[in-house]
Write a protein that holds these residues in place. Sequence first.
Motif, PDB file in Angstrom:
ATOM      1  N   ASN A 494      22.109  50.129  -7.463  1.00  0.00           N
ATOM      2  CA  ASN A 494      22.051  51.433  -6.795  1.00  0.00           C
ATOM      3  C   ASN A 494      22.035  52.603  -7.768  1.00  0.00           C
ATOM      4  OD1 ASN A 494      22.496  50.897  -3.722  1.00  0.00           O
ATOM      5  ND2 ASN A 494      23.992  49.582  -4.734  1.00  0.00           N
ATOM      6  N   PHE A 495      22.495  52.374  -8.997  1.00  0.00           N
ATOM      7  CA  PHE A 495      22.611  53.468  -9.953  1.00  0.00           C
ATOM      8  C   PHE A 495      21.563  53.393 -11.064  1.00  0.00           C
ATOM      9  CE2 PHE A 495      26.738  52.668  -7.995  1.00  0.00           C
ATOM     10  CZ  PHE A 495      26.944  53.901  -7.397  1.00  0.00           C
ATOM     11  N   SER A 496      20.560  52.556 -10.880  1.00  0.00           N
ATOM     12  CA  SER A 496      19.391  52.565 -11.770  1.00  0.00           C
ATOM     13  C   SER A 496      18.502  53.708 -11.294  1.00  0.00           C
ATOM     14  CB  SER A 496      18.638  51.236 -11.682  1.00  0.00           C
ATOM     15  OG  SER A 496      19.471  50.153 -12.028  1.00  0.00           O
ATOM     16  N   ALA A 497      18.322  54.716 -12.136  1.00  0.00           N
ATOM     17  CA  ALA A 497      17.660  55.936 -11.670  1.00  0.00           C
ATOM     18  C   ALA A 497      16.573  56.396 -12.627  1.00  0.00           C
ATOM     19  CB  ALA A 497      18.692  57.055 -11.490  1.00  0.00           C
ATOM     20  N   SER A 498      15.664  57.210 -12.077  1.00  0.00           N
ATOM     21  CA  SER A 498      14.680  57.952 -12.861  1.00  0.00           C
ATOM     22  C   SER A 498      13.817  57.031 -13.727  1.00  0.00           C
ATOM     23  CB  SER A 498      15.410  59.006 -13.703  1.00  0.00           C
ATOM     24  OG  SER A 498      14.525  59.973 -14.194  1.00  0.00           O
ATOM     25  N   ALA A 499      13.992  57.080 -15.055  1.00  0.00           N
ATOM     26  CA  ALA A 499      13.169  56.258 -15.947  1.00  0.00           C
ATOM     27  C   ALA A 499      13.332  54.770 -15.648  1.00  0.00           C
ATOM     28  CB  ALA A 499      13.529  56.548 -17.406  1.00  0.00           C
TER      29      ALA A 499
END
Length: 743
Positions: A494-499
Motif C-alpha cells: 500500500n505504501f509503494s508510491a510514485s516512482a
Amino acid sequence: MNAIMNFMRRNYKVLLVVAALSVALWSFIPRGNKNDPEKDKLLLELLAFVINKGHYAPKDIDDNFSKIVYKDYLTALDPSKRFFLQSDIDEFSKYETLVDDAIRNKDLTFFDLTYNRLMQRMEESKAYYKDILAKPFDYNVDESFNIDYDKMPYAKSTAELKEKWRKQIKLSTLSSLSDRLKLQEDKAKGIKEEPVADEESDDTEPAPKTTAADEAPKTFEQLEKETRENSLKSLNEYFGFIKDLNREDYFSVFVNTIAETFDPHTSYFAPEDKDKFDMSISGKFDGIGARLQKKNDFTEITELISGGPAWRGKELEPGDVVLKVGQGKEEPVDVVGMRIDDVVKKIKGPKGTEVRLTVKKVDGSMKVISIIRDVVEIEETYAKSSIVKKDGKLYGVIYLPKFYIDFENKDSRDAAKDVALEIDRLKKQGIQGLVFDVRDNGGGSLRTVVDIAGLFIDQGPIVQVKSTGKNKEVLPDNDSKVQWDGPLVVMVNNFSASASEILAAAIQDYKRGVIIGSKQSYGKGTVQNVIDLNQFVRNSATGDLGALKTTTQKFYRINGGSTQLKGVASDVEMPDKYTYIEVGERDSENAMPWDKIDPANYNVWDRQPNFEKAIANSKKRVAQSQQFRLIDENAQWLGKRKDENDYSLNIDKFRKEQENIKAENKKYKAIGEYKTNLEFTSLPYETAQMEKDEVLKEKRKRWHESLAKDAYVEEALNVLSDLQDSGSKPTVNLKKREKLVKS
C-alpha cells in the motif's frame, strides 16, 4: 538517456516561465529580522504566484478554497482539540471565508490571532496537567472517554477543557497502570514476562537490571503514583518540545496548509526542511555522521552512522551529551537549552571543515572532540541485495528503499547505478530468478526509475508524462541491452508510491514480470518540482526563503491509464493488515482525479511462456495458505477495531476490555511467529565488509532474519520457481556488455 535529458531540459521551461514572470516581484525588497512580518507577507505572495503559474491544475483561490484552508489549518494547530475553546473558534470563524483575501492582500491578521491565542492556551494548559497529576485518580468511577477527535466538539468553557484534559490523561495512565498490574500479577503466578520483540526481527530487548526493591510486590497506590509520575515526565518533555517551536515554525504550518489545499504533494519547505529533503533524495549529506536526540535541555548522541567521520574517529559515542560546539579555532558556543535543529545546523558543515564538540561522556568526564566533516552516506537509503537457495535453485533479492539520486553530481551514486551493479553481482553468483522489492518505497527520481525499468526490457517506452496544455511526452529506454532477462517478481504494498508505481506499471504492462502484494499500490500519479523561492527576490534582507515543492505534471502508464488514486493492482493480490482500511492517495481529501490518455506503442515481452500459469498457481497458493488466511482474518478484525473509539475509564471494565482484545490478538500470534526455514545471506563483497563493520553486520543480520520470516517473500520465490521454463536458464544479452548502466 538523451531522451531523459531532453525531457528535463524541455520541462525546465516551466521554471523559466515562473522566473521570467517573477520580475515584477523583484522590486519588493523587504527588511526585517527572524520573526519578520514582511518576510511572511513575501512568502504568501510568492506561494500564490508560483503555484498559480507552475501548478499542473491550480485552483481558484476563492471562498471555497478559504473554507478548506481554514478547517485544515485549525486541525493542524490543535488536532486533539485540547487547546482551543469554542469561544476561540467562534472568534476565528469570521475569517472562514477571508483566508483567500488574506493571501491576496498579504494580511497576517488571521494567522497572528490564531498563533497568539494558541500560545496563550498552551501556556494555560501547563497548569491543567500538573494540577491533574498532582493527586491520585479514582479508577472506580464509571466513566468513559471517546478519542474520535474529528467528531469531538471544542470545549465550551475552561472547566470543560480541564475535564477533557483529565480524561485524556486518565486514559493514558490507566493503560500504563493496567500493564503494571498485569505484570505484577503474572510474576506472582510464576508467569515470565514475554520479551519485547522488534517487529522486523527476532532481536529482543535485554531485560532491565532489577534490584531487591524492584522485585518486591508493590501496592496499588505505589503503582498508581508511578504511572502519574511517568505521565508528568512525558508531558513535560512534550511541552519542552513545544517550547522549541517558534513563530516561523507555526507560520510554516499555515503556509503548508495553503499549499496542500492544491493537492497533497504540493508543500512549502522552510530552509532546514529543504536541506532534509535534499538529504533524503540523495541519501547523503556533509557532516560528522551522528544522530541526535533532545532530552530536556540537552542534546544527546543516539547513534553513529556507519562509515561517517564520527564513526571512523572512534571518540564520539552514543550516550555522549553535547554541551558546546566550536567551528575550527573559533570560540565554542554553549548549546544547552538550544533547539535541536539549531544544534544540528552548528554541527553540520562543508566537507573538510573542522567542528569541535565539548561532550559529557557517560562516565561523567568532559572531553573536547575534534572531527573533520566529510560526506556521510545514509546506508538505509541505498539498494541492498541478498541470495537464497530454494528447492535447489539460487535466487536473488534486491530491496530498494527509494529512487535516490544526487542532482548536483551526475557522477555520484544513484539508484539505477546501484541496482545495475547489484544485478551484475547476483548474476555472477548464478541466480535463476530475481525478486525486486519496492514495498514501502515512496518514490524519488523520475530519471532513475526510467533507467531501472530499462534494465529489464530490450527497449521501449517506460512512462508517459503530461503537463498542462501540452502534448504528452513518452520517456523511453533506448538501450537494447537487458541487464536481467530471467524470471522477475516485483513486490509492492500500500505504501509503494510514485516512482515505485511507474516501475511496477511498466513491468506489468510489458508482462515482463509478476507484480505481487497489496490489492493496489499507494496511488500517487503526479510529478513534483522543487522551486527555490530565493530566485524570485534579489537583495533581500529576509534571509533564506526556503522552497516550494509543487505538482507540475501527471504521469501515465504506457497502456494510457493513470496510477493516480487507483495505483497499480497486483497480479497476485495478497492480504495484509491494511486490506480493509483506506490508506494511500484515495484517503486524501485534496487528491487529484484519475484519468487516462492514449497508450504508447510497445511490444509485450514474449520470453516468459509460464507467465499466466505462474500467476494462477500463486493465486491458488495464497487462497489455500493458512498464513494468509490468518493475515486476512486479522485485517478484518483491525478494520472493525479502527472505528471503536470509546474507552471505559473504570479500571475493572477497562482491564476486561483489554483482556478481550488480548485474547483476540492471541489468535493472530502465529503471524509474527511464521518462519520459512529459508536462509538468506549477503554477497561475498558485503560479507568482507561486515568483517570490518559490526554495525553493518548487525543490520544485515536483522534484515536476513526478517526475510526468513516473510511469507510474502516466500511466495515471491515460489512464483520465480513457477516462471522457470523447464530446462532453460536465464540468458545474458552480451550486446554492449561493457555498459553497466543505461543512464
